[in-house]
Design a protein around this motif. Sequence first.
Motif, short mmCIF file in Angstrom:
data_model
loop_
_atom_site.label_atom_id
_atom_site.label_comp_id
_atom_site.label_asym_id
_atom_site.label_seq_id
_atom_site.Cartn_x
_atom_site.Cartn_y
_atom_site.Cartn_z
N THR A 246 -6.06 5.40 13.90
CA THR A 246 -7.38 5.07 13.38
C THR A 246 -7.35 4.71 11.90
OG1 THR A 246 -7.80 7.42 13.10
CG2 THR A 246 -8.69 6.38 15.08
N GLN A 247 -6.40 5.24 11.14
CA GLN A 247 -6.34 4.93 9.71
C GLN A 247 -5.89 3.50 9.44
OE1 GLN A 247 -4.44 7.82 7.18
NE2 GLN A 247 -5.21 9.51 8.43
N ALA A 248 -5.28 2.84 10.41
CA ALA A 248 -4.86 1.45 10.23
C ALA A 248 -6.06 0.54 9.97
CB ALA A 248 -4.09 0.97 11.46
N PRO B 288 1.16 -4.49 4.36
CA PRO B 288 0.08 -4.13 5.30
C PRO B 288 0.55 -4.10 6.75
CG PRO B 288 -0.73 -5.67 3.67
CD PRO B 288 0.76 -5.58 3.46
N TRP B 289 1.39 -5.05 7.13
CA TRP B 289 1.88 -5.08 8.51
C TRP B 289 2.68 -3.81 8.84
CZ3 TRP B 289 6.57 -5.29 11.20
CH2 TRP B 289 6.44 -5.64 12.53
N ASP B 290 3.61 -3.44 7.97
CA ASP B 290 4.38 -2.22 8.21
C ASP B 290 3.51 -0.98 8.14
OD1 ASP B 290 6.83 -3.48 8.65
OD2 ASP B 290 7.38 -3.44 6.53
N ALA B 291 2.53 -0.98 7.22
CA ALA B 291 1.64 0.18 7.08
C ALA B 291 0.85 0.42 8.36
CB ALA B 291 0.69 -0.03 5.91
N ARG B 292 0.39 -0.63 9.00
CA ARG B 292 -0.36 -0.47 10.26
C ARG B 292 0.48 0.23 11.31
NH1 ARG B 292 -1.45 -5.96 9.16
NH2 ARG B 292 -3.52 -6.27 8.30
N VAL C 101 0.84 -1.19 0.00
CA VAL C 101 0.00 0.00 0.00
C VAL C 101 0.88 1.24 0.00
CG1 VAL C 101 -1.95 -1.12 1.13
CG2 VAL C 101 -0.22 0.00 2.52
N LEU C 102 0.36 2.30 -0.62
CA LEU C 102 1.10 3.56 -0.71
C LEU C 102 0.65 4.49 0.42
CD1 LEU C 102 3.06 5.25 -2.58
CD2 LEU C 102 0.95 6.35 -3.40
N LEU C 103 1.62 4.95 1.20
CA LEU C 103 1.35 5.91 2.27
C LEU C 103 2.13 7.19 2.02
CD1 LEU C 103 1.53 3.66 5.46
CD2 LEU C 103 -0.45 4.17 4.00
N ALA C 104 1.65 8.27 2.60
CA ALA C 104 2.27 9.59 2.46
C ALA C 104 2.75 10.07 3.83
CB ALA C 104 1.28 10.57 1.87
N HIS C 105 3.92 10.69 3.84
CA HIS C 105 4.45 11.28 5.07
C HIS C 105 4.19 12.79 5.02
CE1 HIS C 105 7.40 12.81 7.98
NE2 HIS C 105 7.16 11.66 8.58
N PRO C 106 3.56 13.34 6.06
CA PRO C 106 3.24 14.77 6.03
C PRO C 106 4.51 15.63 6.06
CG PRO C 106 2.58 13.80 8.13
CD PRO C 106 3.08 12.68 7.26
N GLY C 107 4.47 16.69 5.27
CA GLY C 107 5.59 17.63 5.23
C GLY C 107 5.48 18.66 6.34
N LYS D 94 9.25 12.56 12.76
CA LYS D 94 8.30 11.54 13.22
C LYS D 94 8.15 10.48 12.14
CE LYS D 94 5.92 14.42 16.42
NZ LYS D 94 5.45 15.70 16.50
N ASP D 95 8.01 9.22 12.58
CA ASP D 95 7.87 8.13 11.63
C ASP D 95 6.69 7.22 12.04
OD1 ASP D 95 8.77 6.61 9.31
OD2 ASP D 95 9.41 5.11 10.76
N LEU D 96 6.88 6.37 13.04
CA LEU D 96 5.80 5.46 13.44
C LEU D 96 4.60 6.26 13.93
CD1 LEU D 96 7.78 2.67 15.34
CD2 LEU D 96 6.98 2.69 12.97
N GLY D 97 3.44 5.94 13.38
CA GLY D 97 2.22 6.63 13.76
C GLY D 97 2.04 8.00 13.13
N ALA D 98 2.91 8.35 12.19
CA ALA D 98 2.85 9.69 11.58
C ALA D 98 2.38 9.68 10.13
CB ALA D 98 4.22 10.36 11.66
N TRP D 99 2.49 8.56 9.45
CA TRP D 99 2.14 8.48 8.03
C TRP D 99 0.63 8.50 7.86
CZ3 TRP D 99 5.76 7.57 3.88
CH2 TRP D 99 7.09 7.56 4.31
N SER D 100 0.20 8.76 6.63
CA SER D 100 -1.22 8.88 6.36
C SER D 100 -1.56 8.33 4.99
CB SER D 100 -1.62 10.36 6.43
OG SER D 100 -2.99 10.53 6.17
N ILE D 101 -2.82 7.99 4.81
CA ILE D 101 -3.35 7.71 3.49
C ILE D 101 -3.47 9.07 2.79
CG2 ILE D 101 -5.43 6.96 2.27
CD1 ILE D 101 -5.79 4.96 4.70
#
Length: 162
Positions: free
Chosen positions: A139-141, A129-133, A20-26, A33-40
């Motif tokens: 909540t997005q997981a 999927p495991w890493d994405a979660r 899955v493709l995730l985006a890291h906020p700028g 921040k990394d874990l718990g910071a990415w988003s759809i």
Amino acid sequence: MKRLSAGILLYDVDGDQVKVLLAHPGGPFWSKKDLGAWSIPKGEYEEGTDPMAAALREFEEETGLKLDATGLLPLGEVRQSSGKLVTVWAKKGQFDVTKLVSNTFEMEWPKGTGLREFPEVDRAEWFSPWDARRKLIDTQARFIDRLIAGLLEDGVEVRDRR
């Protein structure tokens, strides 16, 4: 007034491997921040407008990739801890993360130094999927679990490698 957001979870399947493709906020608040910071890839929209159209628009604004509504799989809604209601669709596709082009925003940083421009998304990556979660905002997981359940219903054999 309700805060509403809509997005697209781009995914691909190679054999029994889903990614899955995730985006890291700028911006400065998210830079370390990394874990718990990415988003759809998603964004806000006004009540009374079409959330699917907003999801497609926001995906393009955040990644530079224009998608159409063909083959969208609804993944439902979740309410984030901020109260924002997020609606997401999944779409099978490919994206070269080195081609990321994001819209920008301005903010004063550091305080008192004047406005600076930052990308809304500073990078995108493909994850299992495991890493994405682990990477996603809590909540997005749930959208990852819904995607996997939908793929399994469609007969796609999925192995979630760690």
